[in-house]
Enzyme design. Structure first.
Site, PDB file in Angstrom:
ATOM      1  N   ASP A   1      20.862  76.224  57.210  1.00  0.00           N
ATOM      2  CA  ASP A   1      21.224  77.528  56.640  1.00  0.00           C
ATOM      3  C   ASP A   1      19.994  78.402  56.340  1.00  0.00           C
ATOM      4  O   ASP A   1      19.845  78.923  55.223  1.00  0.00           O
ATOM      5  CB  ASP A   1      22.012  77.334  55.331  1.00  0.00           C
ATOM      6  CG  ASP A   1      23.182  76.384  55.490  1.00  0.00           C
ATOM      7  OD1 ASP A   1      23.803  76.386  56.558  1.00  0.00           O
ATOM      8  OD2 ASP A   1      23.482  75.644  54.523  1.00  0.00           O
TER       9      ASP A   1
ATOM     10  N   GLU B   1      32.211  82.095  58.073  1.00  0.00           N
ATOM     11  CA  GLU B   1      31.292  82.017  56.916  1.00  0.00           C
ATOM     12  C   GLU B   1      29.925  82.498  57.372  1.00  0.00           C
ATOM     13  O   GLU B   1      29.763  83.026  58.462  1.00  0.00           O
ATOM     14  CB  GLU B   1      31.231  80.573  56.396  1.00  0.00           C
ATOM     15  CG  GLU B   1      30.758  79.570  57.437  1.00  0.00           C
ATOM     16  CD  GLU B   1      30.869  78.116  56.987  1.00  0.00           C
ATOM     17  OE1 GLU B   1      31.506  77.838  55.958  1.00  0.00           O
ATOM     18  OE2 GLU B   1      30.311  77.250  57.689  1.00  0.00           O
TER      19      GLU B   1
END
Ligand code: FUB
Length: 442
Positions: A29, A199
């Site tokens: 991420d 997301e």
């Protein structure tokens, strides 16, 4: 694309960043930012090894670079233990972001506030005057959170207006932050025009056009899509897919310009082969004349250096492993060259103790272990003054006497020559030549 893993990990003559770029610990991420000190920073999630889904991810590390090839682990900046309002069991420190405004760095992170984790997400914020240390939690942003609402991203626009984006479970929301960066100005609204949003929202601006990138829902093979708008809060025009599957079930990335070149930061599972033990990668991102994004080519080489490598740390000290005390089957071995090393670090019970390590004035220090292994992926466990810094990857050096690689992590040392390092084996045999301790400056 498929990786020939053996080929990937014996390469040591490093002219490009290589992918994955962070190899010693698992990271995911990546949110990358260029700050006013002229360096680029990656704020990443840390997949803990061994994984239990994404549950055990309980701390964040930051990495910095000035040339895109040499990356420094700046150490841990926040853990679930630091979050007084957080889930009692800890873990679940998921995809973060960082923003800078008026002399303060704001680190935003999703974390559950209750044991029923997926129902209780909040967006926490920690602040610091420095980009990669001294962060203190300030609580969560009122009005944000709830079921599956994760992955904050903050864009600080011209004239210092700041916008927060986040989402999950097919919903992406955006809204303006107040001047204090700790609260919302007018609440959040749904971002209209996105197709198949899952997301991992990320917003950047180029030539007066806003881009919102995100992960889609392709089963077990998420891709990155994007949309554009002339307004920071949309409505958005869907533009397509620009990152095909990386081989990992999740995808998550950030798009940043550094020294005139655009990059995509993303993650894959090329080192571990496991979807919950991910690794950050970097590749070039290019635009067409009309502002649309070309499909990113995923490479093993990564990206080229943007300048000279950083100078050696003047305060570094080196400790020969063979001067340590060995236990549990680890041995001091004399090689044909006369060099002495510690060999047979192969189980958690076999270890070497290095005493009297000098922590200088105390605080952050990079610990680099120079090792050799013929295993594709061996591991070492590092304890510093009994604190477990978890498993570090030791990728193949191509031979058990080829001491051509380091694995490293930044830790906290006590002031003075009173620190003890314990380095144990496990998950494949390694030999250790030396330990380098470099205090982080600033
Ligand atoms: O790393 C945990 C979660 O996996 C992130 O928050 C999502 O974006 C996905 O990458």
């Amino acid at each position: 694309m498929t990786y020939n893993k053996q080929e990937l990990y014996v390469e040591t003559n490093q002219k490009t960043s290589l992918n994955p770029v962070i190899t010693s610990i698992y990271t995911a991420d990546p949110s990358a930012h260029v700050w006013k000190d002229g360096k680029i920073y990656i704020y990443a999630s840390h997949d803990m090894d061994p994984a239990r889904g994404c549950d055990l991810m309980d701390r964040y590390h930051v990495f910095s670079s000035q040339d895109m090839v040499n990356w420094l682990d700046e150490g841990e900046i926040l853990s679930s233990d630091d979050v007084s309002w957080g889930r009692p069991e800890g873990g679940f420190m998921w995809a973060p972001d960082c923003a800078y405004k008026n002399g303060t760095y704001y680190f935003y992170y999703p974390h559950p506030s209750g044991s029923n984790w997926n129902d209780s997400w909040k967006i926490g914020v920690a602040t610091s005057k420095k980009p990669a240390s001294d962060f203190k939690d300030q609580g969560y942003i009122p009005g944000l959170g709830g079921f599956a609402l994760i992955d904050p991203c903050v864009l600080v626009d011209e004239e210092d207006s700041a916008y927060m984006y986040y989402g999950g479970g097919s919903v992406c929301l955006g809204g303006e932050l107040s001047e204090d960066m700790l609260s919302l100005k007018n609440g959040m609204t749904e971002m209209e025009g996105l197709e198949d949003f899952h997301e991992a929202a990320w917003v950047f601006k180029r030539k007066n056009l806003y881009y919102l990138t995100y992960a889609d829902n392709l089963e077990d093979n998420n891709r990155m899509r994007y949309a554009t708008s002339e307004n920071p809060l949309g409505p958005w025009t869907y533009r397509g897919i620009f990152l095909e599957p990386t081989g990992c079930s999740t995808t998550h990335g950030s798009v940043v310009e550094f020294k005139g070149q655009w990059y995509l930061f993303y993650h894959n599972q090329a080192i571990s082969g496991e979807g919950n033990l991910r690794s950050v990668c970097i590749d070039y991102l290019e635009f067409n004349e009309d502002g649309t994004i070309k499909t990113v080519i995923q490479t093993k080489e990564g990206v080229s250096s943007l300048g000279a490598a950083p100078e050696a740390n003047p305060y570094l000290k080196t400790y020969p492993a063979a001067e340590g005390i060995v236990f549990g089957g680890a041995e001091i071995q004399t090689l044909a060259s006369g060099q002495q090393v510690v060999s047979h670090l192969q189980t958690e019970g076999s270890y070497v103790l290095i005493n009297n390590v000098d922590g200088g004035e105390g605080g952050r220090a990079s610990i680099e272990l120079q090792y050799a292994t013929r295993e594709r992926l061996a591991k070492v466990r590092l304890y510093v003054n009994d604190k477990d810094y978890s498993l570090l990857n030791a990728l193949s050096t191509g031979g058990s006497q080829e001491f051509s690689r380091n694995t490293n992590i930044t830790v906290n040392l006590l002031p003075g020559a009173i620190n003890t390092l314990k380095i144990s084996g496990g998950h494949g045999e390694i030999s250790l030549n030396q330990i380098t301790v470099s205090p982080l400056l600033g």
